[in-house]
Design a protein around this motif. Structure first.
Motif, PDB file in Angstrom:
ATOM      1  N   SER A  40       0.823  -1.205   0.000  1.00 55.33           N
ATOM      2  CA  SER A  40       0.000   0.000   0.000  1.00 55.33           C
ATOM      3  C   SER A  40       0.858   1.256   0.000  1.00 55.33           C
ATOM      4  CB  SER A  40      -0.933  -0.010   1.211  1.00 55.33           C
ATOM      5  OG  SER A  40      -1.703   1.159   1.270  1.00 55.33           O
ATOM      6  N   ARG A  41       1.915   1.252   0.808  1.00 50.94           N
ATOM      7  CA  ARG A  41       2.830   2.402   0.840  1.00 50.94           C
ATOM      8  C   ARG A  41       3.549   2.548  -0.504  1.00 50.94           C
ATOM      9  NH1 ARG A  41       2.961   0.598   6.093  1.00 50.94           N
ATOM     10  NH2 ARG A  41       4.743  -0.761   5.834  1.00 50.94           N
ATOM     11  N   HIS A  45       3.172   5.780  -4.119  1.00 53.84           N
ATOM     12  CA  HIS A  45       4.189   6.517  -4.880  1.00 53.84           C
ATOM     13  C   HIS A  45       4.149   6.221  -6.378  1.00 53.84           C
ATOM     14  CE1 HIS A  45       6.058   8.175  -1.313  1.00 53.84           C
ATOM     15  NE2 HIS A  45       5.881   7.000  -0.753  1.00 53.84           N
ATOM     16  N   LEU A  46       3.210   5.389  -6.809  1.00 55.46           N
ATOM     17  CA  LEU A  46       3.058   5.139  -8.240  1.00 55.46           C
ATOM     18  C   LEU A  46       1.981   6.062  -8.773  1.00 55.46           C
ATOM     19  CD1 LEU A  46       3.140   1.243  -8.558  1.00 55.46           C
ATOM     20  CD2 LEU A  46       4.967   2.872  -9.017  1.00 55.46           C
ATOM     21  N   VAL A  51       7.880   4.515 -12.624  1.00 58.73           N
ATOM     22  CA  VAL A  51       8.859   5.046 -11.677  1.00 58.73           C
ATOM     23  C   VAL A  51       9.966   4.018 -11.485  1.00 58.73           C
ATOM     24  CG1 VAL A  51       9.198   5.940  -9.333  1.00 58.73           C
ATOM     25  CG2 VAL A  51       7.012   6.280 -10.479  1.00 58.73           C
ATOM     26  N   GLY A  52      11.209   4.501 -11.417  1.00 53.78           N
ATOM     27  CA  GLY A  52      12.355   3.629 -11.197  1.00 53.78           C
ATOM     28  C   GLY A  52      12.392   3.088  -9.775  1.00 53.78           C
ATOM     29  N   VAL A  91      17.776   0.103 -16.956  1.00 55.96           N
ATOM     30  CA  VAL A  91      16.892   0.459 -15.847  1.00 55.96           C
ATOM     31  C   VAL A  91      15.492  -0.089 -16.078  1.00 55.96           C
ATOM     32  CG1 VAL A  91      15.826   2.405 -14.627  1.00 55.96           C
ATOM     33  CG2 VAL A  91      18.213   2.543 -15.363  1.00 55.96           C
ATOM     34  N   LYS A  92      14.940  -0.700 -15.040  1.00 55.30           N
ATOM     35  CA  LYS A  92      13.563  -1.168 -15.064  1.00 55.30           C
ATOM     36  C   LYS A  92      12.709  -0.205 -14.258  1.00 55.30           C
ATOM     37  CE  LYS A  92      13.889  -5.084 -17.284  1.00 55.30           C
ATOM     38  NZ  LYS A  92      13.333  -5.212 -18.604  1.00 55.30           N
ATOM     39  N   LEU A  93      11.546   0.099 -14.804  1.00 57.25           N
ATOM     40  CA  LEU A  93      10.593   0.976 -14.140  1.00 57.25           C
ATOM     41  C   LEU A  93       9.378   0.162 -13.718  1.00 57.25           C
ATOM     42  CD1 LEU A  93      10.678   3.931 -16.715  1.00 57.25           C
ATOM     43  CD2 LEU A  93      12.085   3.635 -14.668  1.00 57.25           C
ATOM     44  N   LEU A  94       8.626   0.715 -12.788  1.00 60.23           N
ATOM     45  CA  LEU A  94       7.448   0.026 -12.276  1.00 60.23           C
ATOM     46  C   LEU A  94       6.217   0.865 -12.584  1.00 60.23           C
ATOM     47  CD1 LEU A  94       7.012  -2.584 -10.598  1.00 60.23           C
ATOM     48  CD2 LEU A  94       6.828  -1.115  -8.585  1.00 60.23           C
ATOM     49  N   ARG A  95       5.153   0.204 -12.996  1.00 58.96           N
ATOM     50  CA  ARG A  95       3.892   0.892 -13.228  1.00 58.96           C
ATOM     51  C   ARG A  95       2.740  -0.053 -12.908  1.00 58.96           C
ATOM     52  NH1 ARG A  95       3.696   1.062 -19.839  1.00 58.96           N
ATOM     53  NH2 ARG A  95       3.276  -1.157 -20.124  1.00 58.96           N
ATOM     54  N   PHE A  96       1.562   0.544 -12.710  1.00 61.03           N
ATOM     55  CA  PHE A  96       0.371  -0.259 -12.468  1.00 61.03           C
ATOM     56  C   PHE A  96      -0.027  -1.015 -13.722  1.00 61.03           C
ATOM     57  CE2 PHE A  96      -0.959   2.889  -9.046  1.00 61.03           C
ATOM     58  CZ  PHE A  96      -0.886   1.971  -8.007  1.00 61.03           C
TER      59      PHE A  96
END
Length: 143
Positions: A40-41, A45-46, A51-52, A91-96
């Motif tokens: 949840s935390r 931030h997404l 986001v990296g 670099v890998k990024l994170l997204r929903f």
């Protein structure tokens, strides 16, 4: 010895935990019971752009390895996905994912309901004052 329960830090933390407990209970009720407090935390931030992991680690104040582990757990639940950076192939990024966006939309509705619950308890003017106070910069680096 001073009682710690009235220290600002303790009051803020206890109220954060109050909200978080309600959010997790509502997430479970809405079909997202596998979401943990740590996830949840992370999800907070997404946003609309990927986001990296290093940036997420900085924002959360934890190691990159911890964020990577958490991201892998969330990816296994199909809530987030790793995507390559357009500017740096290493670099890998994170997204929903779509399921993650549905969860995020559900969470936003639940936050509104929780805020209504708070307003009912302390009054809408007090909630507005609280929001204004918490929105003010507390240090020279904040604007």
């Amino acid at each position: 010895m001073k009682a710690h329960k009235n220290l600002l830090r303790h009051l803020l933390l206890s109220r954060y935990e109050w909200v978080e407990q309600r959010m997790l209970a509502r997430a479970a009720r809405n079909g997202y019971g596998e979401v943990t407090a740590a996830m949840s935390r992370l999800f907070t931030h997404l946003g609309g752009r990927p986001v990296g992991l290093s940036e997420l680690a900085r924002r959360l104040g934890v190691s990159r390895q911890a964020v990577h582990q958490l991201a892998r757990e969330a990816a296994a639940l199909n809530l987030v996905e790793f995507v390559p950076s357009e500017t740096d192939g290493r670099v890998k990024l994170l997204r929903f994912t779509q399921r993650g966006w549905a969860m995020s939309d559900s969470a936003a509705e639940e936050i509104e309901a929780i805020e209504a619950e708070i307003a009912q308890q302390i009054g809408a003017p007090a909630l507005q004052t609280l929001r204004e106070l918490l929105s003010q910069p507390w240090g020279p680096g904040e604007r």
